[in-house]
Scaffold this motif. Structure first.
Motif, PDB file in Angstrom:
ATOM      1  N   GLN A 661       0.695  -1.203   0.226  1.00  0.00           N
ATOM      2  CA  GLN A 661       0.074  -0.008  -0.056  1.00  0.00           C
ATOM      3  C   GLN A 661       0.753   1.277   0.056  1.00  0.00           C
ATOM      4  O   GLN A 661       0.388   2.330  -0.469  1.00  0.00           O
ATOM      5  CB  GLN A 661      -0.868   0.023   1.217  1.00  0.00           C
ATOM      6  CG  GLN A 661      -2.041  -1.194   1.228  1.00  0.00           C
ATOM      7  CD  GLN A 661      -2.861  -1.113   2.480  1.00  0.00           C
ATOM      8  OE1 GLN A 661      -2.756  -0.298   3.432  1.00  0.00           O
ATOM      9  NE2 GLN A 661      -3.622  -2.046   2.444  1.00  0.00           N
ATOM     10  N   ASP A 662       1.919   1.219   0.397  1.00  0.00           N
ATOM     11  CA  ASP A 662       3.004   2.345   0.617  1.00  0.00           C
ATOM     12  C   ASP A 662       3.990   2.407  -0.424  1.00  0.00           C
ATOM     13  O   ASP A 662       4.741   1.440  -0.572  1.00  0.00           O
ATOM     14  CB  ASP A 662       3.625   2.254   2.043  1.00  0.00           C
ATOM     15  CG  ASP A 662       4.316   3.753   2.217  1.00  0.00           C
ATOM     16  OD1 ASP A 662       4.614   4.215   1.497  1.00  0.00           O
ATOM     17  OD2 ASP A 662       4.219   4.226   3.389  1.00  0.00           O
ATOM     18  N   ASN A 663       3.855   3.267  -1.480  1.00  0.00           N
ATOM     19  CA  ASN A 663       4.594   3.496  -2.723  1.00  0.00           C
ATOM     20  C   ASN A 663       6.225   3.926  -1.918  1.00  0.00           C
ATOM     21  O   ASN A 663       7.325   3.586  -2.771  1.00  0.00           O
ATOM     22  CB  ASN A 663       4.051   4.458  -3.480  1.00  0.00           C
ATOM     23  CG  ASN A 663       2.983   4.131  -4.082  1.00  0.00           C
ATOM     24  OD1 ASN A 663       2.794   3.042  -4.482  1.00  0.00           O
ATOM     25  ND2 ASN A 663       2.140   4.803  -4.571  1.00  0.00           N
ATOM     26  N   GLU A 664       6.250   4.282  -0.881  1.00  0.00           N
ATOM     27  CA  GLU A 664       7.714   4.653  -0.258  1.00  0.00           C
ATOM     28  C   GLU A 664       8.409   3.501   0.206  1.00  0.00           C
ATOM     29  O   GLU A 664       9.602   3.642   0.675  1.00  0.00           O
ATOM     30  CB  GLU A 664       7.597   5.549   0.724  1.00  0.00           C
ATOM     31  CG  GLU A 664       6.692   6.891   0.276  1.00  0.00           C
ATOM     32  CD  GLU A 664       7.559   7.675  -0.920  1.00  0.00           C
ATOM     33  OE1 GLU A 664       8.571   7.917  -0.743  1.00  0.00           O
ATOM     34  OE2 GLU A 664       7.069   8.313  -1.643  1.00  0.00           O
ATOM     35  N   SER A 666       9.438  -0.755   0.107  1.00  0.00           N
ATOM     36  CA  SER A 666       9.534  -1.747  -0.822  1.00  0.00           C
ATOM     37  C   SER A 666      10.703  -2.784  -0.002  1.00  0.00           C
ATOM     38  O   SER A 666      11.081  -2.375   1.262  1.00  0.00           O
ATOM     39  CB  SER A 666      10.251  -1.417  -2.232  1.00  0.00           C
ATOM     40  OG  SER A 666      11.427  -1.216  -1.893  1.00  0.00           O
TER      41      SER A 666
END
Length: 973
Positions: A661-664, A666
């Motif tokens: 959910q969080d693009n920041e 990985s």
């Protein structure tokens, strides 16, 4: 004179049919050999022996010596042609049958009322669903299979005739004797079901009997007690009651049973039983309808006919009317005497006698009595209760159960986290199988009260109420109605709650309800068997589709043929191993290994579960909570400390969720980016991927608790208090509270500790301490709260929790150790792992308690690529990302969080799993594994650490992986 000419023509037709008429259902493929045998036997019979062939008498397998001697006399002195067996047991029947057949000059035809299987009459035998239940099934192949299975059971016991199918069209809900014995009210559906059943039965080499001719479906009188009247026009009877017989005859029906009915439109004599009516039997059935098979009377002892005349006279009248076999005569010797006198007086001609007797002999030839063999009396019970019968029985109920109302798509139940569900049992029979099955899916509370008036006051905390009407499944004539109090209760609850009403009785019960307006969903499950209850619960929660259709109309705008199809929503179901390609006998070999683990004190208790293709096919318990002789035995709902399995069922799903959910963030995000406190530390550049792969040079574990002990190895007063306070608020155990800031001290110790000198695979708990802090900071919620809200509640994992002592009685929590080094007591209800205990019982690496059924749900969710119960938890690509081994070229088998199969000769599995498979094990003896290639989930719960964790015999003896290997060996396809 007219009758003599007619009978001569019939005899000519009989003789000619052996070679010419292929429509005669009694003919075999080798008609010439059949004729030769029939003629030979007939010509060697005396007159009394020929007349004796007309009689089939009742024999009980519970018979006393007097009854047995009576049958022997009837065989020896009266030369009876057949026996119909009634109550008793199959082994005794087989032995009696052999004895009786051995005494008879001509082998006897053996019959039985086995409409829904031998269980209709015999104990220890199979009972398939009643006709009304079968009538709800659209798939006629299943009906044919049912007939075949029943035929095979009959044949195994030397039974040649099944007095079924019942083809009465039940258009009268108040019918006291047919009802559940009918396939329904629609003539086409009844006929289609009856033909399928007949074909199945006859394919097994057992003759089918259509009954009760000309039609017993629309009456309110039981012909066992009085003579019912069918008061309809000839046109109506021809179009409705006779319709199935016409079609069955075209399709090869071999016999018909004539009922005791008063049918004025077909018989002009007032109050004259159809079973004695020449107009109905000869003129209608034989001449007009062209039936050439055997014709039975219904039992001549029944009051519907027995009140008509005297014993003997009834039998004579029945024979003169055109019947071939006289069933259960009240007085066989007297009847034979009467028929003999009629023969000698030429009231009965030789041709008339030969016509029926030769048809009887034709039937005997067709069922193989020309080469009679005694019944094998070994393994009778096993042969009559086969695995394939269980499989078919499940399929029948799965296809029969009918949803007749489903307002707002209440079914299947979704969004379990938003449902508070109560169950109320109505009726006088058990609903425990239903309730237990419901509880496998989510939290369901039974609400009880001595008075229905007080139940409603207990429902304030529930928004959904499942009401089950449970009445006796002993036979199809048992009471099925709602009581007035039950109706009032349903109406009252439906005003304020979402109601799912499930009736485990004949569908006519719905007629009792004045309205269904406020009831959101109505399910008709037809019978109160355990299988019906279990399958109905699975339909309610979406593990199965609803497929059935009403066989009869039940008021409130519900008509025959109605049925709402519901969809399955990818929840675990429960079934028999063979249905998902597993050999149950081979699978059950794991019992011995589990029991060995208990017997040899590798662990006090074990829970085991195996699921394949979305179906749980094995779930058993072994041993007890402890080795004490009075210890609580392990039960389905007992929960175990799952130790490190916590990593993949608590921390990991939340990490996957965040990455998704969080693009920041990985898997390549560095620890210093996840937790700024790590900037400048020796761990700053460790990535999430490295941590979860145990490839980050982190120490395996740190025994944090040791530093908090005093010189006597007891908890130090500098760190602990015996009572909670603002300063000491971390509950480690009963009367043991840790300083509130110590969890942060633990985080600082992890941050400051040295890295291992060499980068290689090294299993470590420390990433999960770190990730716990990250997750809780990210969401600003505690880990236990997060995993409950994000996963467990909606998955229906209601027995899965941290700190179970707060939620469950101790008798349901399996103890893990008799701790003599930290807490100095039996650890039960509190996490075994010391580091997790020092975090208020909530660790990222340990602390979760659960049972096999709940763990199977989350493993199945992973197996289904993040989807379960109509909800998308994680994307398939996220599951794949974390179920990948990134450092296999470095000798590291681990995925991201998930353990993976071994690289080389040793590892966590049997070595027989696919490389796509994944799972984890726990220090307390727990283990779970899922294999996408085989669609397999395996869960093993144990408390091998009790009373001491020092020696891990469970691991040393490879019990868990040996069981895993047996599971794979049991896979058929």
């Amino acid at each position: 004179m007219h009758k003599i000419v007619y009978l001569t023509l019939i005899l000519f037709t009989y003789q000619f049919s052996f070679c010419q008429n292929t429509t005669n259902p009694l003919l075999t493929k080798d008609a010439l050999a059949q004729k030769k045998w029939v003629d030979s036997v007939y010509n060697n019979l005396s007159l009394s022996e020929k007349i004796g062939q007309l009689f089939m008498v009742r024999a009980m397998t519970t018979a006393n010596t007097r009854d047995v001697n009576n049958i022997k006399t009837l065989i020896q002195d009266n030369h009876i042609g057949g026996i119909i067996y009634s109550k008793g047991g199959p082994v005794k029947l087989a032995k009696l049958n052999n004895m009786y057949q051995g005494m008879s000059k001509v082998p006897m035809l053996i019959g039985m009322d086995a409409e829904w299987g031998l269980g209709m009459r015999l104990d220890s035998t199979y009972a398939f669903p009643w006709n009304m239940t079968l009538g709800a099934i659209k798939n006629k192949q299943l009906i044919e299979q049912t007939g075949k299975h029943i035929g095979e059971h009959c044949k195994r016991l030397g039974i040649h005739f099944n007095f079924g199918p019942d083809v009465d069209i039940n258009t009268n809900p108040k019918n006291p004797i047919i009802g559940n014995r009918s396939f329904g009210e629609n003539r086409e559906d009844v006929t289609a079901h009856a033909i399928a059943f007949m074909k199945g039965l006859q394919s097994a080499g057992v003759m089918a009997t259509g009954k009760h001719f000309p039609g017993h479906g629309d009456t309110e009188t039981d012909s066992h007690h009085a003579l019912p009247t069918i008061n309809f026009s000839e046109k109506r009877i021809d179009s409705i009651e006779l319709y199935p017989y016409k079609q069955l005859i075209k399709n090869g029906l071999e016999s018909v049973m004539v009922a005791h009915l008063n049918v004025p439109a077909l018989e002009s004599k007032p109050d004259f039983p159809s079973s004695l009516s020449e107009a109905i039997i000869t003129n209608l059935l034989k001449e007009k309808m062209g039936f050439e098979g055997l014709i039975f009377t219904d039992a001549l002892e029944m009051k519907g006919v027995a009140n008509f005349s005297n014993p003997g006279d009834i039998d004579l009248a029945a024979f003169l009317a055109g019947n071939d076999i006289l069933l259960i005569s009240e007085d066989v010797p007297k009847a034979i005497e009467k028929i003999t006198e009629a023969y000698q007086s030429e009231i009965i001609t030789e041709s008339r006698l030969a016509y029926s007797v030769k048809k009887i002999l034709m039937s005997k030839y067709k069922v193989g009595l020309n080469h009679y063999k005694p019944v094998n009396t070994t393994h009778v019970i096993e042969d009559l209760n086969r695995l394939k019968d269980d499989i078919l029985n499940e399929e029948l109920f799965e296809n029969a159960i009918t949803v007749v109302k489903n307002e707002n798509n209440v079914l299947p139940i979704r969004d379990l986290n938003q449902k508070t569900i109560a169950y109320i049992k109505l009726g006088d029979d058990s609903g425990s199988a239903f309730l237990n099955e419901l509880k496998k899916y989510t939290k369901v509370h039974e609400v009880q009260s001595d008075s229905y008036g007080f139940i409603k006051t207990k429902l304030d905390n529930y928004n959904t109420v499942i009401i089950g009407l449970h009445r006796s499944n002993a036979n199809p004539w048992k009471s099925y109605e709602f009581t007035p109090d039950e109706i009032r209760l349903i109406e009252s609850i439906a005003e304020t709650h979402t109601v799912i009403l499930d009736v485990f009785v004949k569908p006519y019960a719905v007629l009792d309800l004045p309205t269904l307006n406020n009831i959101e969903s109505v399910v008709v499950s037809y019978q109160n068997s355990e299988v019906a209850q279990e399958k109905s619960a699975q339909i309610i929660f979406g593990a199965l589709e609803a497929k059935g259709q009403l066989p009869v109309s039940v008021g409130n705008g519900l008509h025959a043929g109605d049925g709402i199809a519901t969809t399955a929503i990818s929840r675990l179901g429960y079934t028999i191993p063979e249905r998902v390609g597993i050999d149950s006998k081979k699978l059950n070999k794991i019992d011995a290994l589990a029991q060995r683990a208990v017997d040899e004190h590798m662990t006090p208790g074990v829970q085991l579960l195996v699921a394949r293709k979305g179906k749980v096919v094995y779930s058993k318990n072994f041993g007890s909570h402890t080795y004490d002789k009075d210890s609580e035995p392990v039960k389905d709902n007992d929960i175990f400390d799952i130790a490190s399995i916590t990593k993949i069922v608590a921390t990991l799903p939340l990490v996957m969720e965040i990455v998704e959910q969080d693009n920041e963030i990985s898997i390549d995000t560095k620890l210093s980016e996840l937790i700024p406190d790590y900037i400048g530390s020796n761990k700053a550049n460790i990535t999430l991927k490295q941590m979860l792969s145990h490839y980050a040079r982190l120490k395996p574990w740190i025994p944090f608790y040791v530093a908090t002990l005093d010189s006597t190895k007891m908890p130090s007063h500098a760190f602990y208090s015996n009572a909670p306070s603002e300063l000491f608020n971390i509950k480690v155990f009963n009367n043991l509270y840790l300083k509130r800031d110590y969890p942060e001290t633990m985080q600082q110790i992890i941050k400051d500790t040295d890295l291992l000198p060499t980068l290689k695979y090294r299993y470590s708990d420390l990433p999960y301490y770190i990730l716990k802090k990250f997750i809780e900071t990210y969401y600003d919620r505690t880990l236990d709260h997060l995993v409950q809200k994000h996963f467990y509640e909606s998955l229906g994992m209601n027995l899965t929790t941290y700190n179970p002592y707060l939620k469950f009685p101790m008798k349901d929590i399996v103890p893990t150790e008799n701790d003599n080094y930290y807490r100095h007591d039996v650890v039960q209800g509190y996490v075994h792992d010391m580091g997790a205990a020092m975090q208020n019982g909530v660790g990222g690496h340990a602390g979760v308690f659960s049972n096999v059924n709940d763990i199977a749900k989350i493993m199945q969710m992973y197996l289904q690529k993040g989807f379960y119960g109509d909800k998308r938890y994680l994307k398939p690509e996220t599951i794949d990302m974390f179920n990948t081994t990134y450092y296999s070229n470095k000798g590291n088998r681990r995925g991201l969080g998930f353990d993976k199969p071994q690289l080389g000769t040793s590892g966590p599995t049997c070595g027989c799993v696919s490389m796509k498979s994944f799972g984890h094990s726990g220090f307390t003896g727990t283990y779970t594994w899922a294999d996408p290639d085989e669609e397999l989930v395996y869960v093993f719960m144990a408390n091998r650490t009790y009373p001491s964790a020092e020696i891990n015999m469970l691991l040393r003896e490879n019990i868990r992986t040996d069981i895993q290997e047996l599971i794979y060996e049991a896979i058929i396809n």
